[in-house]
Design a protein around this motif. Sequence first.
Motif, PDB file in Angstrom:
ATOM      1  N   GLU A 253       0.867  -1.180   0.000  1.00 45.67           N
ATOM      2  CA  GLU A 253       0.000   0.000   0.000  1.00 45.67           C
ATOM      3  C   GLU A 253       0.903   1.229   0.000  1.00 45.67           C
ATOM      4  O   GLU A 253       1.405   1.628   1.062  1.00 45.67           O
ATOM      5  CB  GLU A 253      -0.936  -0.005   1.206  1.00 45.67           C
ATOM      6  N   PRO A 254       1.136   1.838  -1.158  1.00 46.30           N
ATOM      7  CA  PRO A 254       2.178   2.865  -1.281  1.00 46.30           C
ATOM      8  C   PRO A 254       2.020   4.050  -0.342  1.00 46.30           C
ATOM      9  O   PRO A 254       3.019   4.640   0.058  1.00 46.30           O
ATOM     10  CB  PRO A 254       2.050   3.303  -2.746  1.00 46.30           C
ATOM     11  N   MET A 255       0.807   4.417   0.047  1.00 45.65           N
ATOM     12  CA  MET A 255       0.609   5.610   0.848  1.00 45.65           C
ATOM     13  C   MET A 255       0.489   5.317   2.349  1.00 45.65           C
ATOM     14  O   MET A 255       0.196   6.221   3.122  1.00 45.65           O
ATOM     15  CB  MET A 255      -0.650   6.350   0.380  1.00 45.65           C
ATOM     16  N   THR A 256       0.697   4.083   2.759  1.00 47.54           N
ATOM     17  CA  THR A 256       0.574   3.705   4.171  1.00 47.54           C
ATOM     18  C   THR A 256       1.959   3.515   4.772  1.00 47.54           C
ATOM     19  O   THR A 256       2.814   2.866   4.176  1.00 47.54           O
ATOM     20  CB  THR A 256      -0.246   2.399   4.306  1.00 47.54           C
ATOM     21  N   PHE A 257       2.164   4.073   5.971  1.00 48.29           N
ATOM     22  CA  PHE A 257       3.429   3.887   6.673  1.00 48.29           C
ATOM     23  C   PHE A 257       3.162   3.779   8.173  1.00 48.29           C
ATOM     24  O   PHE A 257       2.076   4.141   8.662  1.00 48.29           O
ATOM     25  CB  PHE A 257       4.410   5.029   6.379  1.00 48.29           C
ATOM     26  N   ILE A 258       4.141   3.256   8.897  1.00 47.33           N
ATOM     27  CA  ILE A 258       4.023   3.085  10.342  1.00 47.33           C
ATOM     28  C   ILE A 258       5.182   3.793  11.037  1.00 47.33           C
ATOM     29  O   ILE A 258       6.258   3.974  10.469  1.00 47.33           O
ATOM     30  CB  ILE A 258       3.998   1.595  10.746  1.00 47.33           C
ATOM     31  N   CYS A 259       4.936   4.189  12.294  1.00 44.58           N
ATOM     32  CA  CYS A 259       5.921   4.891  13.107  1.00 44.58           C
ATOM     33  C   CYS A 259       6.074   4.163  14.434  1.00 44.58           C
ATOM     34  O   CYS A 259       5.070   3.908  15.117  1.00 44.58           O
ATOM     35  CB  CYS A 259       5.499   6.328  13.369  1.00 44.58           C
ATOM     36  N   ARG A 272      -1.909  10.582   2.776  1.00 42.30           N
ATOM     37  CA  ARG A 272      -2.823  11.554   2.209  1.00 42.30           C
ATOM     38  C   ARG A 272      -3.698  12.230   3.257  1.00 42.30           C
ATOM     39  O   ARG A 272      -4.355  13.232   2.975  1.00 42.30           O
ATOM     40  CB  ARG A 272      -3.715  10.876   1.168  1.00 42.30           C
ATOM     41  N   LYS A 273      -3.702  11.666   4.493  1.00 43.12           N
ATOM     42  CA  LYS A 273      -4.540  12.211   5.557  1.00 43.12           C
ATOM     43  C   LYS A 273      -3.836  11.990   6.888  1.00 43.12           C
ATOM     44  O   LYS A 273      -4.016  10.967   7.546  1.00 43.12           O
ATOM     45  CB  LYS A 273      -5.917  11.534   5.542  1.00 43.12           C
ATOM     46  N   LEU A 274      -3.025  12.978   7.273  1.00 47.52           N
ATOM     47  CA  LEU A 274      -2.189  12.831   8.461  1.00 47.52           C
ATOM     48  C   LEU A 274      -2.819  13.387   9.737  1.00 47.52           C
ATOM     49  O   LEU A 274      -2.172  13.406  10.774  1.00 47.52           O
ATOM     50  CB  LEU A 274      -0.844  13.535   8.224  1.00 47.52           C
ATOM     51  N   ASP A 275      -4.073  13.851   9.662  1.00 48.31           N
ATOM     52  CA  ASP A 275      -4.680  14.430  10.856  1.00 48.31           C
ATOM     53  C   ASP A 275      -5.186  13.380  11.836  1.00 48.31           C
ATOM     54  O   ASP A 275      -5.625  13.710  12.937  1.00 48.31           O
ATOM     55  CB  ASP A 275      -5.841  15.352  10.462  1.00 48.31           C
TER      56      ASP A 275
END
Length: 449
Positions: A253-259, A272-275
């Motif tokens: 999923e190119p736009m998904t990342f984890i921290c 695309r939606k960091l809020d």
Amino acid sequence: MKIKCLSRASRDHTKDRGSDVSRVHRNLDPKLHPFDRQIEYKRAVTAAKLDRMFAKPFVAAFDGHIDTVCALAKDPSSLSHVVSGGFDGEVRLWNIQKREMCHKVVAHRGAVSGLVVAPDGSAYLSCSADKAVRLWDMDGNNQVDAHGEARPLAEYLGDRPFSSIDHHWVKSMFVTAGSNLELWDVSRQRPISTFNWGIDQVTKCRFNKSEPDLILCAMSDRSVCIYDSRIEQAAQKVVLNRKTNAVCWNPMEPMTFICANEDHNIYQFDARKLDKAQLVYVSHVGPVLDVDFAPTGKELVSGSFDRTVRLWKADICNGSSRDVYHTKRMRNVWSVLWSLDNTYVLSGSDDMNVRLWKSQASAPLKQLYLREKKKLEYAEKLRERFGEFDEVKRINKQRLVPKHVKSAQRKKRTMAKAARRRLQNQQGNTKRILEPPTLKQDVIVEVAK
């Protein structure tokens, strides 16, 4: 004259081994099996018990480092090669299939802060706090100097210490994290681009595999930034409550990342939606130091300061891990990897070992016959079908954890219970409606574009 012939497949009537029981053909008419559901429930309980009984995830330990293993990197062109780096500045190449070391080099004078293997698997890059990035041959065919030490294929010197490194998936370029985010070309000795958003330190950087010009960065000021190398500026930025130790893109999923965060949690975001965080993984009881996705993108692995390695389903709703790995000797886990064949998980820790684990704790590693595969698949389907029944659910969730983790979990539950009770008391003494805090929104301090 018309003749009807019977045709049977030899596989249906032939034993795989001489010790196998002869196959019995059943009539699947439900009228002949009135207790079919009860029998399957009993089988599901047995399958859950056997799954926990054969759960032996530890495979091997690779020793040889004389200090903490702080960096791991996998070879994109090979299923068996893994590179590890330690605080002593030594880098080792391992073959996890043969369970042996291929070669080692003394790469830096300080701790190895980052490792990455080139996409073609011909070489790997290492960076350190000694302000140097060095390129090494993957086969170990490095030249030797007068003192008998290996010499790198190329060396890139910076002005400040480096904390992380990653290679471009398409071009012969790499990016380094330090006081600034710097983009380098392999054929040049100085960076071709420098990015800065007015922060002190960039701690981690990762290229996106599907959108290779996007760079995900973790900052020392608790923020996470996304840079676009084409326009040479930051695209988005989100500030969290605590510092982020590691970041990773989802390969599917190119736009998904984890921290991986200092507040013991892992947060999943949509670029695309960091809020708001999409999901929160909450089982750790110490700061999470590293994370990595499985090649399928459906699972992830994390290593923590609480001396455990946890595996998660990426789309889980309750935020709890599906499995936890630990040993008596294992200390703080600094780095984790998920192998490209989706079979193994690797971890590097304070006790100078690289450990190899199975991604499925009870999965056999030997070659299976067709009937054995079908038996395991049937048992897995039974556990899924009856997974919400109390007995099966209790057995599937049962995990033994170290004493310090158990006491920390108990303390966190007590604190959460006290917070809920305080909110109820406040609600009873005011007319306005108080909403309970949610980690998905409360973790975000600011979103900038």
